[in-house]
Design a protein around this motif. Structure first.
Motif, PDB file in Angstrom:
ATOM      1  N   LEU A  32      20.266   3.013  -6.022  1.00 16.23           N
ATOM      2  CA  LEU A  32      18.910   3.547  -5.851  1.00 16.23           C
ATOM      3  C   LEU A  32      18.854   4.994  -6.323  1.00 16.23           C
ATOM      4  N   GLY A  33      17.700   5.341  -6.913  1.00 16.56           N
ATOM      5  CA  GLY A  33      17.552   6.681  -7.480  1.00 16.56           C
ATOM      6  C   GLY A  33      17.768   6.639  -8.980  1.00 16.56           C
ATOM      7  N   ARG A  34      18.761   5.819  -9.392  1.00 17.18           N
ATOM      8  CA  ARG A  34      19.057   5.661 -10.824  1.00 17.18           C
ATOM      9  C   ARG A  34      18.617   4.295 -11.322  1.00 17.18           C
ATOM     10  N   ARG A  35      18.429   3.371 -10.380  1.00 17.76           N
ATOM     11  CA  ARG A  35      18.177   1.982 -10.730  1.00 17.76           C
ATOM     12  C   ARG A  35      16.675   1.731 -10.881  1.00 17.76           C
ATOM     13  N   GLU A  36      16.220   1.387 -12.066  1.00 17.61           N
ATOM     14  CA  GLU A  36      14.811   1.037 -12.305  1.00 17.61           C
ATOM     15  C   GLU A  36      13.865   1.870 -11.418  1.00 17.61           C
ATOM     16  N   PRO A  37      13.838   3.177 -11.597  1.00 16.32           N
ATOM     17  CA  PRO A  37      13.008   4.018 -10.710  1.00 16.32           C
ATOM     18  C   PRO A  37      11.532   3.650 -10.713  1.00 16.32           C
ATOM     19  N   ALA A  38      11.046   3.073 -11.812  1.00 15.56           N
ATOM     20  CA  ALA A  38       9.626   2.675 -11.849  1.00 15.56           C
ATOM     21  C   ALA A  38       9.367   1.557 -10.834  1.00 15.56           C
ATOM     22  N   VAL A  39      10.405   0.796 -10.513  1.00 20.64           N
ATOM     23  CA  VAL A  39      10.260  -0.314  -9.552  1.00 20.64           C
ATOM     24  C   VAL A  39      10.662   0.131  -8.146  1.00 20.64           C
ATOM     25  N   HIS A  80       6.430 -10.027  -4.152  1.00 20.55           N
ATOM     26  CA  HIS A  80       5.395 -11.046  -4.429  1.00 20.55           C
ATOM     27  C   HIS A  80       4.582 -10.723  -5.678  1.00 20.55           C
ATOM     28  N   ALA A  81       4.663  -9.490  -6.129  1.00 18.13           N
ATOM     29  CA  ALA A  81       3.945  -9.083  -7.342  1.00 18.13           C
ATOM     30  C   ALA A  81       4.870  -9.084  -8.559  1.00 18.13           C
ATOM     31  N   ARG A  82       6.084  -9.609  -8.387  1.00 18.54           N
ATOM     32  CA  ARG A  82       7.079  -9.556  -9.459  1.00 18.54           C
ATOM     33  C   ARG A  82       7.382 -10.970  -9.985  1.00 18.54           C
ATOM     34  N   GLU A  83       8.524 -11.157 -10.598  1.00 17.26           N
ATOM     35  CA  GLU A  83       8.868 -12.464 -11.187  1.00 17.26           C
ATOM     36  C   GLU A  83       8.811 -13.559 -10.111  1.00 17.26           C
ATOM     37  N   PHE A 103      10.751 -15.909  -9.353  1.00 18.33           N
ATOM     38  CA  PHE A 103      11.970 -16.200  -8.584  1.00 18.33           C
ATOM     39  C   PHE A 103      12.128 -15.261  -7.391  1.00 18.33           C
ATOM     40  N   ARG A 104      11.389 -14.148  -7.404  1.00 14.45           N
ATOM     41  CA  ARG A 104      11.455 -13.231  -6.254  1.00 14.45           C
ATOM     42  C   ARG A 104      10.430 -13.579  -5.167  1.00 14.45           C
ATOM     43  N   HIS A 105       9.576 -14.566  -5.446  1.00 16.89           N
ATOM     44  CA  HIS A 105       8.548 -14.904  -4.460  1.00 16.89           C
ATOM     45  C   HIS A 105       9.118 -15.707  -3.302  1.00 16.89           C
ATOM     46  N   VAL A 106      10.285 -16.288  -3.522  1.00 21.16           N
ATOM     47  CA  VAL A 106      10.910 -17.075  -2.456  1.00 21.16           C
ATOM     48  C   VAL A 106      12.012 -16.254  -1.801  1.00 21.16           C
ATOM     49  N   SER A 107      11.927 -16.154  -0.468  1.00 26.15           N
ATOM     50  CA  SER A 107      13.016 -15.542   0.293  1.00 26.15           C
ATOM     51  C   SER A 107      13.655 -16.616   1.156  1.00 26.15           C
ATOM     52  N   LEU A 108      14.948 -16.849   0.933  1.00 18.42           N
ATOM     53  CA  LEU A 108      15.664 -17.814   1.786  1.00 18.42           C
ATOM     54  C   LEU A 108      15.958 -17.206   3.145  1.00 18.42           C
ATOM     55  N   THR A 109      16.019 -15.894   3.189  1.00 17.53           N
ATOM     56  CA  THR A 109      16.440 -15.215   4.414  1.00 17.53           C
ATOM     57  C   THR A 109      15.276 -14.878   5.363  1.00 17.53           C
ATOM     58  N   ALA A 110      14.089 -14.620   4.807  1.00 18.59           N
ATOM     59  CA  ALA A 110      12.982 -14.112   5.640  1.00 18.59           C
ATOM     60  C   ALA A 110      12.607 -15.072   6.766  1.00 18.59           C
ATOM     61  N   ALA A 154      14.377 -16.714   8.661  1.00 15.74           N
ATOM     62  CA  ALA A 154      15.258 -16.595   9.827  1.00 15.74           C
ATOM     63  C   ALA A 154      15.073 -15.239  10.524  1.00 15.74           C
ATOM     64  N   CYS A 155      14.208 -14.398   9.933  1.00 18.06           N
ATOM     65  CA  CYS A 155      13.969 -13.053  10.484  1.00 18.06           C
ATOM     66  C   CYS A 155      12.726 -13.070  11.371  1.00 18.06           C
ATOM     67  N   VAL A 156      12.568 -12.045  12.199  1.00 12.43           N
ATOM     68  CA  VAL A 156      11.329 -11.966  12.997  1.00 12.43           C
ATOM     69  C   VAL A 156      10.150 -11.572  12.118  1.00 12.43           C
ATOM     70  N   GLY A 157      10.411 -10.894  11.007  1.00  5.20           N
ATOM     71  CA  GLY A 157       9.343 -10.520  10.099  1.00  5.20           C
ATOM     72  C   GLY A 157       9.923  -9.920   8.840  1.00  5.20           C
ATOM     73  N   ALA A 158       9.043  -9.677   7.873  1.00  5.52           N
ATOM     74  CA  ALA A 158       9.491  -9.129   6.590  1.00  5.52           C
ATOM     75  C   ALA A 158       8.454  -8.145   6.068  1.00  5.52           C
ATOM     76  N   ILE A 159       8.951  -7.095   5.416  1.00 10.23           N
ATOM     77  CA  ILE A 159       8.090  -6.049   4.848  1.00 10.23           C
ATOM     78  C   ILE A 159       8.486  -5.894   3.384  1.00 10.23           C
ATOM     79  N   ALA A 160       7.502  -5.886   2.507  1.00 11.55           N
ATOM     80  CA  ALA A 160       7.800  -5.710   1.078  1.00 11.55           C
ATOM     81  C   ALA A 160       6.787  -4.773   0.452  1.00 11.55           C
ATOM     82  N   GLY A 161       7.279  -3.884  -0.402  1.00 13.33           N
ATOM     83  CA  GLY A 161       6.387  -3.090  -1.237  1.00 13.33           C
ATOM     84  C   GLY A 161       6.021  -1.730  -0.683  1.00 13.33           C
ATOM     85  N   LEU A 162       6.548  -1.362   0.472  1.00 13.27           N
ATOM     86  CA  LEU A 162       6.191  -0.067   1.070  1.00 13.27           C
ATOM     87  C   LEU A 162       7.238   1.000   0.795  1.00 13.27           C
ATOM     88  N   GLY A 163       8.199   0.706  -0.071  1.00 13.36           N
ATOM     89  CA  GLY A 163       9.240   1.694  -0.364  1.00 13.36           C
ATOM     90  C   GLY A 163      10.028   2.038   0.888  1.00 13.36           C
TER      91      GLY A 163
END
Ligand code: DQA
Length: 150
Positions: free
Chosen positions: A19-26, A110-113, A115-122, A124-133
């Motif tokens: 992070l920081g160097r990896r695809e910073p636009a994303v 959910h706004a990306r490719e 294959f990223r729309h499916v989470s196998l792990t979520a 089993a979690c109490v909740g999930a957060i995406a896109g808020l950095g």
């Protein structure tokens, strides 16, 4: 007599050490150290100790989920990175622990490719957060701290 504060855990999966160097636009410009510092601040504000770990290895992440549970963790935040979309074993590990787990993604998966729309792990979690950095980690920790206090 010393008293160990309750502990929250944050687990980061593969490539999050970049992070920081990896695809910073994303993923933004914050480094993993910045994310962990933000998490430590929120945990401390709520009176919790914090353990942060990162690995590219599925088995390490699974072992840490078990370790956190065995150590009596109050809650776990996990960003499984790419394993989100592939790992039945990681999902089973989340399901195996009797600790609330929140899944966090920096980007809006959910706004990306597709294959990223499916989470196998979520599921089993109490909740999930995406896109808020980095704010997503803060929100997840606040939620888990309040849950533990209830
Ligand atoms: C990610 C999203 C995943 O799809 C990707 O593989 C990552 C990072 C995120 O935080 O946005 O490594 O989990």
């Amino acid at each position: 007599m010393s008293h160990t504060p309750p502990t929250l855990w944050v687990l980061h999966g593969p490539n999050l050490d970049r992070l920081g160097r990896r695809e910073p636009a994303v993923y933004g410009h914050a480094t993993l150290a910045d994310v962990d510092a933000a998490c430590a601040e929120v945990a401390a504000e709520h009176g919790f100790a914090l353990v942060c770990r990162q690995s590219a290895h599925e088995g390490a992440l699974i072992g840490w989920l078990h370790e956190a549970a065995d150590a009596g963790a109050a809650g776990i935040v996990i960003n499984p990175g790419g394993y989100t979309h592939t790992s039945v074993a990681l999902r089973d590990a989340v399901a195996s622990v009797d600790v609330p787990v929140v899944e966090v993604h920096l980007s809006n998966v959910h706004a990306r490719e597709s294959f990223r729309h499916v989470s196998l792990t979520a599921g089993a979690c109490v909740g999930a957060i995406a896109g808020l950095g980095v704010e997503g980690y803060r929100a997840a920790l606040r939620f888990l701290a309040r849950l533990a206090a209830d």
